[in-house]
Design an enzyme around this catalytic site. Sequence first.
Site, short mmCIF file in Angstrom:
data_model
loop_
_atom_site.label_atom_id
_atom_site.label_comp_id
_atom_site.label_asym_id
_atom_site.label_seq_id
_atom_site.Cartn_x
_atom_site.Cartn_y
_atom_site.Cartn_z
N ASP A 81 0.88 -1.16 0.00
CA ASP A 81 0.00 0.00 0.00
C ASP A 81 0.92 1.22 0.00
O ASP A 81 2.09 1.12 0.40
CB ASP A 81 -0.88 -0.02 1.25
CG ASP A 81 -1.69 1.24 1.44
OD1 ASP A 81 -2.41 1.62 0.52
OD2 ASP A 81 -1.56 1.85 2.51
N ASP A 139 -0.29 5.15 0.56
CA ASP A 139 -0.68 6.19 1.51
C ASP A 139 -0.64 5.69 2.95
O ASP A 139 -1.25 4.67 3.28
CB ASP A 139 -2.10 6.69 1.21
CG ASP A 139 -2.20 7.37 -0.15
OD1 ASP A 139 -1.16 7.76 -0.70
OD2 ASP A 139 -3.34 7.53 -0.65
#
Length: 233
Positions: free
Chosen positions: A16, A18
């Site tokens: 991932d 963010d």
Amino acid sequence: MQIYKQLQPIQALSFDLDDTLYNNKPVIAAAEQAMLLALAQHLPSKLTTDSDFWWQHRQQLARTNPEIRHDLGRWRLLSLEAGLLSLNLPQTDASAIANIAYGAFIQQRTTITVDIEIQQLLAALAKHYQLIAITNGNACIDKMAIGQWFQFSLQAGPDGRMKPYPDMYLKAAQQLNLAPQQILHIGDSHRADVIGALNAGCQTAWLDHHNSAISVLPHIRLTNVQMLSALIP
């Protein structure tokens, strides 16, 4: 690092972006400000509105077209245009100003600096695993100067429904020519990254920023992404 389930052999690490590789909150705040400034510069002063006005139009669009939530960029752009049309601007003007404002947003949104320690970690991991990125957001691995260590990046919208739907995880496995269980996905969201990856058959490493209580366990729990260095042979 806490180990809840024994890890099976790993061929690829899926990240991932963010709030996993960097703090996303100031990035979004700056992007929102850039968008509002662009709108203020191109709208008559009597039509200047606050951020809540645009947020309400985003919510309204999501109610009438729930699937738009899976493409955050398109959702923002179309809601900007809808808001401008509600101010009685002609369609051509509304479309042009929406594109200018969204352009200002996305330029600032993709201006991200990844700490040198994180870059060094990625470089070290890339010597032993294939690295990919799976994101619900708009971040760009090339613009943040980490693309050299990644095979590819998948983004909700163009590459499938957003996490926790399995679309992007399964597409990643297909593109890597791996079984999902050969991928370890690393992310900060328990719902999107842990539950989503587990439902797709991947192994999971949860970056727990807040010592949260959970009912579904990942394979491993991290309090700092640097703990992934333990995976380096």
